[in-house]
Every structure is written in C-alpha cells, then in structure tokens.
Scaffold this active site. Sequence first.
Site, PDB file in Angstrom:
ATOM      1  N   ASP A 131       5.367  42.049 -20.234  1.00 32.31           N
ATOM      2  CA  ASP A 131       5.458  40.686 -20.760  1.00 32.31           C
ATOM      3  C   ASP A 131       6.898  40.339 -21.158  1.00 32.31           C
ATOM      4  OD1 ASP A 131       4.304  38.328 -21.690  1.00 32.31           O
ATOM      5  OD2 ASP A 131       3.931  39.133 -23.693  1.00 32.31           O
ATOM      6  N   HIS A 132       7.330  39.114 -20.830  1.00 31.47           N
ATOM      7  CA  HIS A 132       8.643  38.590 -21.251  1.00 31.47           C
ATOM      8  C   HIS A 132       9.797  39.550 -20.962  1.00 31.47           C
ATOM      9  CE1 HIS A 132       7.183  34.950 -23.157  1.00 31.47           C
ATOM     10  NE2 HIS A 132       6.222  35.660 -23.727  1.00 31.47           N
TER      11      HIS A 132
ATOM     12  N   ASP B  23      11.222  36.533 -17.519  1.00 31.79           N
ATOM     13  CA  ASP B  23      11.335  35.348 -18.376  1.00 31.79           C
ATOM     14  C   ASP B  23      12.790  34.903 -18.474  1.00 31.79           C
ATOM     15  OD1 ASP B  23      11.207  33.310 -20.142  1.00 31.79           O
ATOM     16  OD2 ASP B  23      10.333  34.459 -21.796  1.00 31.79           O
TER      17      ASP B  23
ATOM     18  N   HIS C  32       0.828  30.836 -22.265  1.00 30.39           N
ATOM     19  CA  HIS C  32       1.369  31.724 -23.309  1.00 30.39           C
ATOM     20  C   HIS C  32       1.056  31.135 -24.684  1.00 30.39           C
ATOM     21  CE1 HIS C  32       4.076  34.726 -21.289  1.00 30.39           C
ATOM     22  NE2 HIS C  32       3.679  33.994 -20.273  1.00 30.39           N
TER      23      HIS C  32
ATOM     24  N   SER D  28      -1.332  31.758 -27.137  1.00 29.34           N
ATOM     25  CA  SER D  28      -2.689  31.212 -27.283  1.00 29.34           C
ATOM     26  C   SER D  28      -3.361  31.566 -28.607  1.00 29.34           C
ATOM     27  CB  SER D  28      -3.568  31.690 -26.127  1.00 29.34           C
ATOM     28  OG  SER D  28      -3.969  33.018 -26.349  1.00 29.34           O
TER      29      SER D  28
ATOM     30  N   ASN E  96      -2.314  34.481 -22.568  1.00 31.45           N
ATOM     31  CA  ASN E  96      -1.647  35.541 -23.320  1.00 31.45           C
ATOM     32  C   ASN E  96      -1.968  35.489 -24.815  1.00 31.45           C
ATOM     33  OD1 ASN E  96      -0.414  35.846 -20.842  1.00 31.45           O
ATOM     34  ND2 ASN E  96       1.596  36.240 -21.701  1.00 31.45           N
ATOM     35  N   LYS E  97      -2.310  36.670 -25.347  1.00 29.82           N
ATOM     36  CA  LYS E  97      -2.632  36.736 -26.776  1.00 29.82           C
ATOM     37  C   LYS E  97      -2.018  37.988 -27.396  1.00 29.82           C
ATOM     38  CE  LYS E  97      -6.558  34.656 -27.693  1.00 29.82           C
ATOM     39  NZ  LYS E  97      -6.365  33.450 -28.515  1.00 29.82           N
ATOM     40  N   ASP E  98      -1.328  37.788 -28.489  1.00 33.97           N
ATOM     41  CA  ASP E  98      -0.659  38.893 -29.160  1.00 33.97           C
ATOM     42  C   ASP E  98      -0.852  38.819 -30.674  1.00 33.97           C
ATOM     43  OD1 ASP E  98       1.016  40.894 -29.985  1.00 33.97           O
ATOM     44  OD2 ASP E  98       2.876  39.981 -29.308  1.00 33.97           O
ATOM     45  N   THR E  99      -0.405  37.706 -31.267  1.00 33.22           N
ATOM     46  CA  THR E  99      -0.395  37.564 -32.727  1.00 33.22           C
ATOM     47  C   THR E  99      -1.774  37.809 -33.352  1.00 33.22           C
ATOM     48  OG1 THR E  99       1.395  35.979 -32.480  1.00 33.22           O
ATOM     49  CG2 THR E  99       0.235  35.970 -34.571  1.00 33.22           C
TER      50      THR E  99
HETATM   51  O1  G3H Z   1       3.235  36.674 -24.172  1.00 33.97           O
HETATM   52  C1  G3H Z   1       2.661  36.737 -25.240  1.00 33.97           C
HETATM   53  C2  G3H Z   1       1.915  35.599 -25.786  1.00 33.97           C
HETATM   54  O2  G3H Z   1       2.399  34.400 -25.314  1.00 33.97           O
HETATM   55  C3  G3H Z   1       1.638  35.734 -27.218  1.00 33.97           C
HETATM   56  O3  G3H Z   1       1.249  34.558 -27.870  1.00 33.97           O
HETATM   57  O4  G3H Z   1       1.562  35.529 -30.118  1.00 33.97           O
HETATM   58  O5  G3H Z   1       0.553  33.273 -29.821  1.00 33.97           O
HETATM   59  O6  G3H Z   1      -0.691  35.268 -29.207  1.00 33.97           O
HETATM   60  P1  G3H Z   1       0.634  34.667 -29.331  1.00 33.97           P
END
Ligand code: G3H
Length: 330
Positions: free
Chosen positions: A92-93, A115, A225, A227, A247-250
């Site tokens: 990612d990125h 990216d 991204h 989300s 994409n989900k991370d946070t």
């Molecule tokens: O590439 C990673 C995501 O765009 C993370 O987004 O941190 O809002 O879940 P998020």
Amino acid sequence: MPFYGGSELATVYDDALTEGFGLIASNIAEPNIMMGLIEGAARKDSDLLLQLSGGASTFAGNEDPVDGLRTMGTYIEAIADQYDIGVFLNMDHQSDLGFIEAQMDLGIPSSIMIDASHEPFEENVARSREVVEMKQDKDADVLIEAELGQIKGVEDNIEAAEAFYTDPEQAVEFVDRTGCDLLAISVGTQHGVAKGKNLELRPDLAQEIRQTLRDHGLDTPLVLHGSSGVQPEQLQEMLQHGICKVNKDTRYQYEYTRTAFDLYREDGTAIVPPEDTNANRETFFNDTEWSPNKDVFDPRVAGREIRGRIADVHAELTEVSGSAGHSRFA
Ligand code: G3H
C-alpha cells in the site's frame, strides 16, 4: 491455502465487477491483526486482501522494509495455509522505486500500489508508468494500482491537508498512458479518523469516472482509499460504481488498542500495584506482598482478544462489502 499472485487476484476483481461486490483491503499494523483478519474472512467464505504499507514493512523488519516484507510474507503464507480461502497481499502507498523492485524480485505481493498522486499530473503518469514497465520487464505476476486525485488526512505518517477530486476525463488519459491495472480515485473520503457525516462524498463522481472509463473501453477496477470513516450505507452506494477494492486501516488500529485498553482497565490491579506498594518492578516477582497476575498480563491474553475482535469486525465488513460467500478458493 497459500497466498496468491496477481493473475489470481485479477480473477477475483473480475468476479467483483460482474457481481458488484468489493474486497476490503485490510492493512496489517502487526501480526495479531493479520490473524484476526484471516479468521474473520474464512468465517464468511470471503477471499482476503491484506495490505502492508512502507511503514508497516519497516516496523516488521526492525527498520529494514525488505526484511519486514520477507518476514511478514512468510508469516502470512504459513497462517493462510491453515485456511480454505484465497489470501492476497497488496503493498500500500509505495513510492520508493528501489523497494518496489525488491518486492517484485521477492515475488511476494499480489499487487503493488505506486502512489505519486501528490505529484503534478505528468510526473504522476511518469512514475506510475515506470512501475508498470518494471513489472513487464520482470514479467512479475503482480497487479499495479496507481492513484489520481488526492485524499485528505494522514496515512502512514504522511499528511495531505486538502482533497483534490479525480477528474473523469483525466482518469481515462491516466489509465491509458500508465497501463495501471487498478485506479485509486478521490471522491471525498478521508484517511484516518473521519466522521462519515462530515465527508463530502461524491458517489456521483465515482459513477461518472466509471462510465467515462467504460466509454473508452476501459474496465479498470476502481479503489476507494480512506474508508474507515465511511458508513456502511455510504460504502454500499460507492460499490455500485465499479469500486471493488476498499482500503481500511484506521478502524483496525483503533479496535486493536481499544480491545487491549478495555481488558487492562477492567483488571488494572492485576498489572499496576496499589499506591502504597514499593514501585520497584524487580521485586514484584519475588519479594513483595503484592504481585501482578499473569492470567491478565501475559501478552497472549490481550493478543487473543484482539484477534477475536478483529475477526468479528472483518467478518461484518465482508457482509457490508458483499464479498461474504464469494470466495473463489473455498
Ligand atoms: O490505504 C489505506 C487506506 O486508505 C486507509 O484508510 O485509515 O481511513 O482506513 P483509513
């Protein structure tokens, strides 16, 4: 089942486009999150796309991202082998061409995101094209994602203060000139902690981008991204417009820390001594009235709860995105 390369991932995106579902591309900050994600996806017969950012690779590799990728790749492969779903890995990125080349040479990731979206258009095209050419030269079995437009917020410690929405006609030129396999678009989401109600989401723009690409004969899967702050109904609306990677991370980062926090807060005296106790930690195991409780402080206790919570969260997300019940490999 071991995790797969780009050609198999492309077939999953084909299904997603035809059947109108999305894969939740889930970032791994550390291994308990990865194990929870695999468990959650398997529970729902969904294939799973994991993601490693440059920062996460560097963290896993004790400051060496290549060691981090190698280590996490081996770890993911061993755990994925215990389950009957397809497990994929996206980088990612990414912006460091040297690291991207190492990723292709290792043959670990199923897809790589270059990216250069923060660069002017021509530079973004040139850098994205370079990665596509690198893939072709090496005949690497990997999909290339590139991004056009800019998403607001903080991702992997890089902050974008402003959002720039993707222009549909420029998207056609970008895909055409770069040859990217997936296109990340900016339609009002935000990286990091964001309130869905405050986002200026533009599903209409996603639809226009999709339609304009199709009018030019391009069936490129779109990527959303940022989300974590998007509500389920908002996400489902976006999925109707050719978005098949979300994409989900946070969200997972929060679930990780909140789960550990709740556990320790509930039984704080199992870890922290009463105030009148001599605070010398060295004596706690042999020479004091008070002792901490290993049934609580053993890191595996919190680790198991974290895995369980991440599994529940991801299982629910596969229902929202529609990938539940769609595994090609189950
Ligand atoms: O590439 C990673 C995501 O765009 C993370 O987004 O941190 O809002 O879940 P998020």
